[in-house]
Scaffold this active site. Structure first.
Site, PDB file in Angstrom:
ATOM      1  N   ARG A 147       0.819  -1.220   0.000  1.00 49.25           N
ATOM      2  CA  ARG A 147       0.000   0.000   0.000  1.00 49.25           C
ATOM      3  C   ARG A 147       0.849   1.266   0.000  1.00 49.25           C
ATOM      4  O   ARG A 147       0.347   2.351  -0.270  1.00 49.25           O
ATOM      5  CB  ARG A 147      -0.909   0.042   1.240  1.00 49.25           C
ATOM      6  N   TYR A 150       0.789   4.053  -2.763  1.00 50.16           N
ATOM      7  CA  TYR A 150      -0.288   5.067  -2.760  1.00 50.16           C
ATOM      8  C   TYR A 150      -0.114   6.007  -1.569  1.00 50.16           C
ATOM      9  O   TYR A 150      -0.144   7.230  -1.722  1.00 50.16           O
ATOM     10  CB  TYR A 150      -1.637   4.355  -2.694  1.00 50.16           C
ATOM     11  N   LYS A 154       0.856  10.017  -1.881  1.00 50.69           N
ATOM     12  CA  LYS A 154      -0.023  11.091  -1.395  1.00 50.69           C
ATOM     13  C   LYS A 154       0.648  11.897  -0.291  1.00 50.69           C
ATOM     14  O   LYS A 154       0.423  13.104  -0.174  1.00 50.69           O
ATOM     15  CB  LYS A 154      -1.346  10.497  -0.900  1.00 50.69           C
ATOM     16  N   ARG A 191     -12.704  -2.409  -4.870  1.00 49.67           N
ATOM     17  CA  ARG A 191     -12.914  -1.952  -3.496  1.00 49.67           C
ATOM     18  C   ARG A 191     -14.165  -2.594  -2.901  1.00 49.67           C
ATOM     19  O   ARG A 191     -14.996  -3.169  -3.603  1.00 49.67           O
ATOM     20  CB  ARG A 191     -12.979  -0.426  -3.442  1.00 49.67           C
ATOM     21  N   ASN A 195     -17.276  -4.265  -5.040  1.00 48.31           N
ATOM     22  CA  ASN A 195     -17.173  -5.733  -5.004  1.00 48.31           C
ATOM     23  C   ASN A 195     -18.427  -6.354  -4.404  1.00 48.31           C
ATOM     24  O   ASN A 195     -19.063  -7.219  -5.007  1.00 48.31           O
ATOM     25  CB  ASN A 195     -15.962  -6.167  -4.160  1.00 48.31           C
ATOM     26  N   GLY A 210     -10.246 -11.203   5.682  1.00 43.56           N
ATOM     27  CA  GLY A 210     -10.029 -11.341   7.127  1.00 43.56           C
ATOM     28  C   GLY A 210     -11.317 -11.824   7.771  1.00 43.56           C
ATOM     29  O   GLY A 210     -12.104 -12.536   7.144  1.00 43.56           O
ATOM     30  N   GLY A 212     -13.551  -9.686   8.833  1.00 43.72           N
ATOM     31  CA  GLY A 212     -14.550  -8.631   8.598  1.00 43.72           C
ATOM     32  C   GLY A 212     -14.752  -7.712   9.784  1.00 43.72           C
ATOM     33  O   GLY A 212     -15.678  -6.899   9.787  1.00 43.72           O
ATOM     34  N   ARG A 216     -14.478   0.648   8.532  1.00 49.70           N
ATOM     35  CA  ARG A 216     -14.354   1.755   7.593  1.00 49.70           C
ATOM     36  C   ARG A 216     -15.552   2.682   7.828  1.00 49.70           C
ATOM     37  O   ARG A 216     -16.598   2.264   8.317  1.00 49.70           O
ATOM     38  CB  ARG A 216     -14.383   1.275   6.136  1.00 49.70           C
ATOM     39  N   ASP A 276      -3.608  -4.032   5.622  1.00 50.21           N
ATOM     40  CA  ASP A 276      -4.992  -3.546   5.576  1.00 50.21           C
ATOM     41  C   ASP A 276      -5.298  -2.836   6.907  1.00 50.21           C
ATOM     42  O   ASP A 276      -5.209  -3.449   7.974  1.00 50.21           O
ATOM     43  CB  ASP A 276      -5.919  -4.757   5.400  1.00 50.21           C
TER      44      ASP A 276
END
Ligand code: UDP
Length: 323
Positions: A147, A150, A154, A191, A195, A210, A212, A216, A276
């Site tokens: 990751r 990205y 940024k 994403r 999905n 994972g 879950g 988010r 993640d």
């Protein structure tokens, strides 16, 4: 100002998911809009309905010099792939658009005397050790992880934006965008919400990474665009979180999408991707205070609109055979 006294804006990544919503808003506000994209993850379908307005599409990769004839009042630098699946698929273009694309956009802003907004991200906080995330938190990013391409692009983009502000007096804004969803996300975007939605609508199992339990906070695209518009036209130049502070586990998002789509898809557990983030939730005090902004769209409402948009694109719901 363009001729006729209209404000003129450039949106990089204007044919993408968020860029296209932003172009639409700017046109509705009476702007003349230049939409620049290289269609790596954007699509002309996203802006086809704008072609009869004061709208110009320019096919250009912003990692190379950006030339725009005439005056420019505002630049919204929204170009960048943003899905974790892209981080593995196209890591170098992501680093380039965050670094070179931001550098070129800032150079253009400087030449034109335009105000520039950088689309930054909650990913600058990485896998956060502070919860919820305030703008003064510096983050917990693995620079060499998948990751990192990205996140670090940024973070660099924020650093160069601030350097141009301090060193070249470019008028800048930085928006840190938290998970945003809505119509025009690519069905194969990878994403969570596209999905789960496409899987639910086609009767395929929902791929839960994972267990879950990671969280988010999801905001609807219209709310983001409102925050972006206010930030661009306000006085706050420090980074501002724009996101919905209502936090869900990924499992709860999956359950909500199953319920709202009336799908009988099952859940299929998959390994959790590397790095993640375990939790993510914006502290939006700064946005509330400096912009008078807060999200308005409840998740049920936004997800219903999103599901119905996807429904028109991915065909009818195929209900899997019952027991
Ligand atoms: N996720 C998932 N199944 C999917 C896609 C994503 O369980 O098919 C999870 C992912 O592991 C993460 C969360 O949903 O914990 C949000 O992922 P997304 O790709 O939307 O973006 P992120 O917030 O990680 O940048």
């Amino acid at each position: 100002m363009s001729s006729g006294g209209k404000k003129r804006a450039l949106v990089t990544g204007g044919a993408g998911f968020l860029g296209s919503h932003l172009c639409e808003r700017l046109l509705a506000e009476g702007y003349s809009v230049i939409c620049m994209d290289n269609l790596r993850t954007g699509s002309l379908d996203n802006v086809a309905h704008l072609k009869d307005s004061d709208f110009e599409y320019v096919d250009h990769d912003v990692t190379t010099h950006i030339g725009v004839a005439g005056g420019l009042d505002e630049i919204y630098h929204f170009a960048s792939p943003a899905s974790p699946v892209d981080f593995e698929r196209i890591p170098i273009p992501i680093l380039k658009v965050g670094a070179l694309g931001t550098y070129n956009s800032l150079g253009l802003a400087r030449t034109k005397g335009a105000r520039l907004m950088l689309a930054s991200t909650s990913e600058v906080y990485g896998d956060p050790l502070v919860h919820p995330q305030r703008e003064d938190y510096w983050g917990n990013v693995n620079p060499i992880g998948i990751r990192g391409v990205y996140d670090e692009a940024k973070r660099y983009a924020e650093a160069i934006t601030m350097a141009y502000r301090r060193h070249h007096d470019v008028d800048t804004r930085i928006v840190r965008i938290f998970n945003t969803y809505g119509p025009r996300m690519r069905p194969d975007d990878g994403r969570m919400i596209p999905n789960f939605t496409t899987q639910a609508l086609s009767g395929a199992p929902l791929t839960l990474y994972g267990d879950g339990s990671q969280t988010r906070s999801v905001q609807y695209a219209d709310d983001l665009v409102e925050g972006v518009f206010r930030l661009m036209h306000g006085e706050e130049w420090r980074p501002v979180n724009i996101g919905n502070p209502t936090e869900y586990t990924v499992k709860e998002v999956a359950a909500l999408i199953l319920e709202l789509s009336g799908s009988r898809s099952e859940i299929s557990y998959k390994p959790l991707p590397q790095d993640d983030p375990k939790q993510r939730c914006p502290d939006i005090t700064r946005a509330r205070q400096s912009l008078g902004w807060e999200p308005r769209t409840p998740a049920r409402e936004g997800l219903e609109a999103t599901i119905s948009w996807f429904k028109q694109r991915v065909g009818r719901v195929e209900t899997p055979a019952g027991p």
